[in-house]
Design a protein around this motif. Structure first.
Motif, PDB file in Angstrom:
ATOM      1  N   THR A  63       1.384  -5.327   8.187  1.00 44.66           N
ATOM      2  CA  THR A  63       1.203  -4.138   7.345  1.00 44.66           C
ATOM      3  C   THR A  63       1.865  -4.316   5.991  1.00 44.66           C
ATOM      4  O   THR A  63       1.253  -4.043   4.943  1.00 44.66           O
ATOM      5  N   MET A  66      -0.037  -6.658   3.771  1.00 48.27           N
ATOM      6  CA  MET A  66      -1.229  -6.042   3.175  1.00 48.27           C
ATOM      7  C   MET A  66      -0.847  -5.111   2.023  1.00 48.27           C
ATOM      8  O   MET A  66      -1.543  -5.060   1.012  1.00 48.27           O
ATOM      9  N   ILE A  67       0.263  -4.392   2.177  1.00 51.59           N
ATOM     10  CA  ILE A  67       0.754  -3.546   1.076  1.00 51.59           C
ATOM     11  C   ILE A  67       1.070  -4.419  -0.141  1.00 51.59           C
ATOM     12  O   ILE A  67       0.711  -4.096  -1.281  1.00 51.59           O
ATOM     13  N   SER A  69      -0.249  -7.029  -1.093  1.00 50.48           N
ATOM     14  CA  SER A  69      -1.427  -7.638  -1.729  1.00 50.48           C
ATOM     15  C   SER A  69      -1.906  -6.828  -2.938  1.00 50.48           C
ATOM     16  O   SER A  69      -2.745  -7.293  -3.706  1.00 50.48           O
ATOM     17  N   ARG A  72       1.527  -0.351  -5.596  1.00 54.32           N
ATOM     18  CA  ARG A  72       2.079   0.769  -4.833  1.00 54.32           C
ATOM     19  C   ARG A  72       2.229   1.960  -5.764  1.00 54.32           C
ATOM     20  O   ARG A  72       2.614   1.802  -6.914  1.00 54.32           O
ATOM     21  N   ALA A 162      -3.727  -1.998  -1.429  1.00 62.17           N
ATOM     22  CA  ALA A 162      -3.999  -2.856  -0.270  1.00 62.17           C
ATOM     23  C   ALA A 162      -5.384  -3.516  -0.323  1.00 62.17           C
ATOM     24  O   ALA A 162      -6.213  -3.316   0.571  1.00 62.17           O
ATOM     25  N   ASP A 165      -6.709  -5.197   2.758  1.00 66.11           N
ATOM     26  CA  ASP A 165      -7.283  -4.345   3.804  1.00 66.11           C
ATOM     27  C   ASP A 165      -8.769  -4.114   3.565  1.00 66.11           C
ATOM     28  O   ASP A 165      -9.559  -4.090   4.506  1.00 66.11           O
ATOM     29  N   SER A 187      -4.295  -1.224   9.089  1.00 64.64           N
ATOM     30  CA  SER A 187      -5.257  -0.857   8.058  1.00 64.64           C
ATOM     31  C   SER A 187      -4.944   0.539   7.514  1.00 64.64           C
ATOM     32  O   SER A 187      -4.824   0.744   6.293  1.00 64.64           O
ATOM     33  N   SER A 190      -1.131   0.619   5.984  1.00 63.85           N
ATOM     34  CA  SER A 190      -0.901  -0.124   4.735  1.00 63.85           C
ATOM     35  C   SER A 190      -1.336   0.711   3.541  1.00 63.85           C
ATOM     36  O   SER A 190      -0.648   0.770   2.519  1.00 63.85           O
ATOM     37  N   LYS A 191      -2.480   1.412   3.676  1.00 67.16           N
ATOM     38  CA  LYS A 191      -2.951   2.257   2.578  1.00 67.16           C
ATOM     39  C   LYS A 191      -2.047   3.478   2.399  1.00 67.16           C
ATOM     40  O   LYS A 191      -1.711   3.852   1.277  1.00 67.16           O
ATOM     41  N   ALA A 194       1.307   2.430   0.929  1.00 65.82           N
ATOM     42  CA  ALA A 194       1.106   2.031  -0.473  1.00 65.82           C
ATOM     43  C   ALA A 194       0.895   3.251  -1.368  1.00 65.82           C
ATOM     44  O   ALA A 194       1.225   3.234  -2.549  1.00 65.82           O
TER      45      ALA A 194
END
Length: 428
Positions: A63, A66-67, A69, A72, A162, A165, A187, A190-191, A194
């Motif tokens: 998680t 992915m954040i 990536s 934020r 993300a 994701d 999934s 992470s969103k 973020a």
């Protein structure tokens, strides 16, 4: 520059039931985002995760990778606390519409970054786009300004959150790995992490119309997501809720907006009010506001005032007439009795076939299409009573919609009237 790892080694590790190290997870997500790990390699890794699972540490690291990536968001500059809600989606799930302004009316900022629907579950943005003039796409500056001034915003998530994701989500869709709980949880979370909210309430649905039909699976998903939020420093709680039968009495876009406005006016179906107020209390408590009377804010018009401000701030006219479908068809009862079950999936598919949903991303939806339910679980029915009205602009859609909704109602002569309970459990 040489890569730190080889994708095949990472795939083999998970294929053979090993735990992936933090370094391998960081590398594979970053390399996949950069295009170094090929789609077929990530597909193989996703299947290995689906079959062999992940431990809590692995899911948390996946998680956070992915954040990392993408960008934020940060709401620290706001003068009020932030709290957010995420639902795993269902039939007739319009809860965000009355919930966001209700919570915001207590001086809490509610940033609801939402999506569009696919298949039988409707998207919040599709519903709101049935309001004349309303727009989903806001810049970060517009969003921050609206949160400060109005307190509630429902808008499209930016592509910068993300991005790993987004790639992986599309891949899971075509490789039979959608149901992998570690991948679903990471999934969603992470969103949400973020997005930068300080507190998060999850509405995890179970039953015929839910993504997780089995209660044990829904419970595991809820537990996993609460742990992920907690590990990331976000105050997180989940409600396990019933999606065996549709929420409320409407399924569609404009139809669901109309019903949401009824709730904000102090009325509306009992199940919608129950779930909206339960989630509002959880969101407000997580933001530090305990023992507040959320029902009073629906009764005295505060929540409605915030709704109108929220719609106007995004270019919409809250007082404009909502679109109405050009054609309707009724479904009638064939026997007397009490409705003991109403299949959410069958109703959802009927709404989709009428034009309220889409088969592929980007497809247009009809604002006025959908299903209006006149008899729901626990209510008495007589032969000939109207069970539902189908709405569409394209009457040639009726035949397939009727096929899908046929048999959705279970009517028994020996049953008694009853009220259903929506909230099944609380997981914190």
């Amino acid at each position: 520059m040489a890569e730190a790892y080889d994708a095949i080694d990472v795939i083999r590790s998970k294929r053979d039931g090993e735990h992936l190290s933090d370094e391998k997870i960081d590398w594979v997500i970053d390399a996949y985002t950069r295009g170094v790990v090929a789609e077929e390699q990530m597909a193989a890794l996703a299947m290995a995760i689906f079959l062999n699972g992940m431990e809590r540490r692995e899911i948390a690291r996946w998680t956070s990778a992915m954040i990392a990536s993408g960008e934020r968001m940060d709401f620290a500059a706001l003068s009020k606390p932030t709290t957010d809600k995420h639902s795993t989606g269902g039939v007739g799930d319009k809860i965000t519409l009355p919930l966001a302004p209700l919570v915001a009316s207590f001086g809490v900022a509610v940033p609801q970054l939402s999506g569009r629907g696919l298949g039988h579950t409707g998207g919040t943005l599709d519903k709101l786009e049935s309001i004349p003039g309303w727009r989903a796409d806001l810049s970060n500056a517009e969003m921050m300004s609206q949160l400060e001034d109005v307190g509630a915003v429902v808008c499209a998530a930016g592509s910068g959150l993300a991005p790993a994701d987004k790639k992986l989500y599309a891949l899971r869709d075509v490789t039979g790995t959608v149901e992998a709980i570690p991948l679903i949880a990471s999934s969603i979370m992470s969103k949400k992490i973020a997005e930068g909210t300080a507190a998060l309430v999850l509405d995890v649905k179970t039953g015929a119309g839910a993504f997780m039909r089995e209660e044990a699976d829904a419970r595991e998903l809820a537990r996993t997501m609460v742990d992920l939020g907690t590990d990331a420093g976000v105050t997180t709680v989940a409600l396990l809720t019933d999606m065996s039968t549709p929420l409320g009495r409407t399924v569609g876009n404009a139809l669901e907006v109309r019903e949401s406005v009824e709730v904000l006016a102090g009325g509306g179906p009992a199940d919608i009010v129950e779930l909206t107020t339960a989630l509002a209390r959880e969101m407000l408590a997580a933001a530090g506001k305990k023992d507040v009377d959320v029902e009073a804010a629906l009764a005295d018009g505060r929540a409605m005032d915030t709704w109108k401000e929220m719609i106007r701030a995004q270019g919409g006219d809250p007082d404009a007439p909502l679109p109405i479908a050009a054609h309707t068809q009724e479904i009638r009862a064939e026997a007397d009795g009490v409705v003991t079950a109403l299949d959410a999936l069958q109703v959802g598919v009927a709404g989709w076939r009428l034009g309220a949903g889409r088969s592929r991303p980007g497809e247009a939806v009809q604002a006025g299409a959908g299903v209006e339910l006149h008899r729901v679980v626990g209510e008495t029915v007589h032969a000939g009573d109207v069970l539902a009205t189908l709405h569409t602009d394209t009457p040639d859609r009726f035949e397939r919609a009727v096929e899908s909704i046929d048999g959705a109602w279970t009517i028994r002569a020996d049953a008694a009237e009853r009220q259903r309970s929506i909230v099944l459990d609380r997981i914190a």
